[in-house]
Write an enzyme that holds these catalytic residues in place. Structure first.
Site, short mmCIF file in Angstrom:
data_model
loop_
_atom_site.label_atom_id
_atom_site.label_comp_id
_atom_site.label_asym_id
_atom_site.label_seq_id
_atom_site.Cartn_x
_atom_site.Cartn_y
_atom_site.Cartn_z
N LYS A 76 -84.96 46.72 -86.56
CA LYS A 76 -84.63 45.54 -87.35
C LYS A 76 -85.47 45.51 -88.62
O LYS A 76 -86.67 45.80 -88.59
CB LYS A 76 -84.89 44.29 -86.50
CG LYS A 76 -84.56 42.98 -87.19
CD LYS A 76 -84.90 41.80 -86.30
CE LYS A 76 -84.59 40.46 -86.94
NZ LYS A 76 -84.92 39.33 -86.07
N SER A 152 -81.39 36.30 -84.81
CA SER A 152 -81.44 36.95 -86.09
C SER A 152 -81.42 38.49 -85.99
O SER A 152 -81.40 39.16 -87.01
CB SER A 152 -82.71 36.52 -86.82
OG SER A 152 -83.89 36.90 -86.08
N SER A 176 -83.79 35.21 -80.84
CA SER A 176 -83.19 36.14 -81.79
C SER A 176 -82.83 37.53 -81.28
O SER A 176 -82.16 38.28 -81.99
CB SER A 176 -84.09 36.28 -83.01
OG SER A 176 -84.04 35.12 -83.80
#
Length: 463
Positions: A76, A152, A176
């Site tokens: 990420k 996220s 997330s």
């Protein structure tokens, strides 16, 4: 269904598969699907293939660097990755600054020989539960690209869901990794806080965790083995685990005390979510778990969470001064403004709520080994919006009531896929354990996957 990480490693060991073949397959999947779903912000095909060739040579000589040698992996874009910018979905960050240090989990992946394919999407500074940003656009869902992947860590979930690498590492400050896992039919663990070290520290403080994201629980446990363990750069890092999270993974659930809370006492679920989660709990009961339907007994801690989370958002933007309005996600700007208005007393009051909740859950787990709930009360909604159509609140926390409580308490929480709705969208089952009970929640998830096949279903975009 593409081979998963542990299948790849067994194939490398036996000479039936090659890291180069696996990496090429992952890169082909990126080329095939990423234009539709926008999961990656950076792909280094040349570097990945070079790393795969080095891994292949090590396997040929019987000297792999570690248990993840040659596994195609993504990161990420909230975690530092040496040689690549970490821009966090924001136009505020200077891309030209030196990028010469890995986050702890990235360093551990390099040490085991993992093939790092690239970096995946995040909303600006990972502030919300869907994945879109002005810098990189919106990220779609493997089952329907017009639907959100969640967030996220949405890019990571979509990547593993479509075979664009077997492993990914995301972050979770209020759900997330679990939110996108539920929306995409993948597996994600928010571990006990400190089990996976973080550096640099998050502006959101001790709410923020790193977490493994995979297609199966077994792969999740194997990735956790690689990326957990002490790192001196994180003052709150836990000691390196004494045993593998694969040990005891297949011990089943017979005799385990499972508390099933269908709504935590305050959540309204989509009826199909209700039905699919209840069926999943029945599977655990049939496997020998002692299931009791019971709520843990706390009211919605969203106000306390929002004080802590919004204060973190204010801290993020504070460093950039006042001239950022037209360069920042309007929702992040609104959240930061609310956070800037809180007082130290507000923050301490929220911390007190957090401590009380932790105490309550500590006592709860004296009576029950794990708590199971839906991961989310709904399924994926259209991309490009923070909340579903016609929703009663603009806040992402209004539709994620099952996740953020366990960031407050720092307990391990696992999301596994437990079905598809009539519209063909995934639903997640959340398994929550006591602090340091990471092996236990993985064991429950593995027991469920040993009986069911939802984790083996092919996303719609692959059909």
């Amino acid at each position: 269904m593409k081979p998963q990480a542990m299948e790849l490693v067994e194939g490398y060991r036996g000479g039936d598969l090659s890291p180069v073949e696996a990496t090429r397959a992952a890169l082909e999947a990126i080329e095939k699907y990423d234009e539709q779903v926008n999961a990656f912000v950076l792909v280094d095909a040349e570097g990945a293939l070079a790393a795969a060739k080095e891994s292949e040579a090590r396997w040929h000589t019987g000297e792999p660097l570690g248990p993840g040698d040659g596994v195609p992996t993504s990161i990420k874009d909230a975690l530092w990755t040496r040689g690549w910018p970490t821009l966090r979905g924001s136009t505020l960050i200077d891309e030209t600054q030196p990028w010469d240090e890995d986050a702890p989990c990235v360093a551990r992946l390099r040490e085991t020989g993992a093939v790092i394919l690239g970096k995946t999407t995040t909303p600006e500074y990972s502030w919300k539960g869907v994945t879109d940003s002005s810098r990189y656009g919106v990220t779609g869902n493997p089952w329907d690209a017009s639907k959100t992947s969640g967030g996220s860590s949405g890019g990571s979930a979509t990547a593993v869901g479509l075979g664009m690498g077997a492993w990914s590492v995301g972050t979770d400050g209020g759900g997330s990794v679990r939110i996108p896992a539920a929306f995409t039919g993948t597996v994600a663990l928010k571990p006990t806080y400190g089990l996976i070290p973080l550096f640099p520290p998050s502006a959101f403080g001790t709410l923020s965790h790193a977490g493994p994201m995979t297609r199966t629980v077994r792969d999740n446990a194997a990735l956790l083995d690689v990326i957990s363990g002490f790192d001196a750069r994180d003052w709150s890092a836990l000691p390196t685990p004494a045993r593998s999270f694969l040990d005891g993974l297949d011990d089943g659930v017979a005799g385990l005390r499972v508390a099933y809370s269908p709504n935590l006492g305050f959540v309204d679920n989509d009826p199909e979510v209700d039905a699919l989660v209840r069926t999943a709990v029945e599977v655990l009961a049939e496997a020998g778990a002692e299931v009791t339907e019971v709520d843990p007994g706390f009211s919605d801690p969203v106000e306390a969470f929002n004080v802590l989370w919004f204060s973190g958002a204010a801290k993020v933007l504070q460093a950039y001064g006042d001239a950022v309005d037209d360069r920042v996600d309007p929702g992040l700007r609104r959240t930061a403004a609310a956070g800037a208005a809180y007082t130290a007393s507000d923050y301490l009051d929220a911390t007190a709520v957090r401590m009380e909740l932790g105490l309550l859950m500590g006592w709860f787990h004296q009576r029950y080994d794990v708590l199971v709930t839906p991961t989310l009360p709904l399924t994926a909604f259209p991309v490009g919006q923070d909340v579903p159509d016609g929703w009663f609140s603009p806040e992402w926390t209004s539709w994620t009531p099952y996740t953020y409580a366990f960031n407050l308490t720092q307990q391990p929480a696992l999301s596994v896929p437990c079905g598809l709705t009539s519209a063909g969208l995934p639903v997640g089952l959340q398994v929550v354990g006591p602090r340091h009970g990471d092996a236990l929640v993985l064991r429950v998830g593995q027991a469920y996957q040993a009986i069911t096949d939802w984790h083996l279903r092919t996303p719609t975009l692959e059909v």
